[in-house]
Design an enzyme around this catalytic site. Structure first.
Site, PDB file in Angstrom:
ATOM      1  N   PHE A 116       0.762  -1.215   0.254  1.00 26.49           N
ATOM      2  CA  PHE A 116       0.165   0.152  -0.028  1.00 26.49           C
ATOM      3  C   PHE A 116       0.783   1.070   0.118  1.00 26.49           C
ATOM      4  O   PHE A 116       1.869   1.308   0.693  1.00 26.49           O
ATOM      5  CB  PHE A 116      -0.858   0.156   1.442  1.00 26.49           C
ATOM      6  CG  PHE A 116      -2.161  -0.963   1.308  1.00 26.49           C
ATOM      7  CD1 PHE A 116      -3.226  -0.460   0.792  1.00 26.49           C
ATOM      8  CD2 PHE A 116      -2.044  -2.082   1.885  1.00 26.49           C
ATOM      9  CE1 PHE A 116      -4.245  -1.278   0.627  1.00 26.49           C
ATOM     10  CE2 PHE A 116      -2.995  -2.932   1.826  1.00 26.49           C
ATOM     11  CZ  PHE A 116      -4.142  -2.680   1.164  1.00 26.49           C
ATOM     12  N   ASP A 117       0.599   2.338  -0.782  1.00 28.31           N
ATOM     13  CA  ASP A 117       0.969   3.510  -0.714  1.00 28.31           C
ATOM     14  C   ASP A 117       0.167   4.068   0.587  1.00 28.31           C
ATOM     15  O   ASP A 117      -0.626   3.413   1.161  1.00 28.31           O
ATOM     16  CB  ASP A 117       0.311   4.377  -1.760  1.00 28.31           C
ATOM     17  CG  ASP A 117       0.741   6.015  -1.704  1.00 28.31           C
ATOM     18  OD1 ASP A 117       1.749   6.311  -1.558  1.00 28.31           O
ATOM     19  OD2 ASP A 117      -0.293   6.730  -1.865  1.00 28.31           O
TER      20      ASP A 117
END
Length: 219
Positions: free
Chosen positions: A9-10
């Site tokens: 995930f960003d």
């Protein structure tokens, strides 16, 4: 494509909405340097990219001394106030619970300095969902999101074909492509559907719940 087992995930615009803190800190920096500051609606497009890239554009300059000064002043406020002017997106906590419950290995790869990313995710009780929170250093040695993701993949020995990158900006999609990783663009963040599609996102999701549905379908 191999079965997806790893989800990267960003952070900004994907797990949390950092707008207030980032905008106030950019304004603080530009004011201190006596550089005109665009209105908030224009500043929002600078949420996501590496900070030095942001200030090169906002200062309209490639002067490294000026850019580093802008970054330093930004961090004077961000490190004590701005990082907590931040809000997890609704349903993000449940998204992470659901994916962990399905035995996916969860990671974070963010252009934000790791020391700040860890503090933010711990503050919002999200850190324990991740095997690793991987971020940039304060000097910006991993400003290139592709290099940041590659570093995580290599150190953790993750199979790119079994990995998907989830993010809201083109930088996340491009990083995934350069590393042979699938990409899932989220449209609830700061990158538009058009930006993500043009960058070549493999999949799109409008909500955290759709992120879970998409990943489970791929597995």
């Amino acid at each position: 494509m191999a079965r997806i087992t790893n989800v990267v995930f960003d952070l900004d615009g994907t797990l949390t909405d950092p707008a207030e803190g980032i905008l106030r800190c950019i304004q603080h920096s530009l004011t201190a340097l006596e550089i005109p500051c665009p209105p908030d609606v224009e500043l929002k497009r600078f949420i996501g990219p590496p900070l030095r890239e942001v200030f090169c554009q906002l200062c309209d300059s490639a002067d490294e001394v000026l850019v580093e000064r802008a970054v330093t002043v930004f961090r004077e406020r961000f490190s004590t106030i701005g990082l907590f002017e931040n809000t997890p997106y609704p349903a993000v906590s449940q998204m992470l619970i659901d994916l962990s419950g399905e035995s996916y290995n969860l990671y974070v790869a963010t252009s934000k300095p790791q020391v700040y990313a860890e503090q933010i995710l711990k503050h919002f009780s999200l850190a324990d969902h991740f095997i690793e929170i991987h971020g940039n250093d304060l000097a910006g040695h991993l400003d290139d999101k592709a290099e940041l993701l590659r570093d995580l993949l290599e150190r953790r020995n993750l199979d790119p074909q079994a990995t998907i990158m989830v993010g809201d900006r083109k930088h996340d999609v491009i990083a995934a492509q350069k590393n042979g990783v699938s990409s899932l663009g989220v449209t609830y963040g700061y990158g538009s559907k058009e930006e993500l599609t043009e960058a070549g996102a493999n999949y799109l999701a409008e909500t955290p719940g759709e992120v879970v549905d998409c990943i489970v379908e791929l597995s």
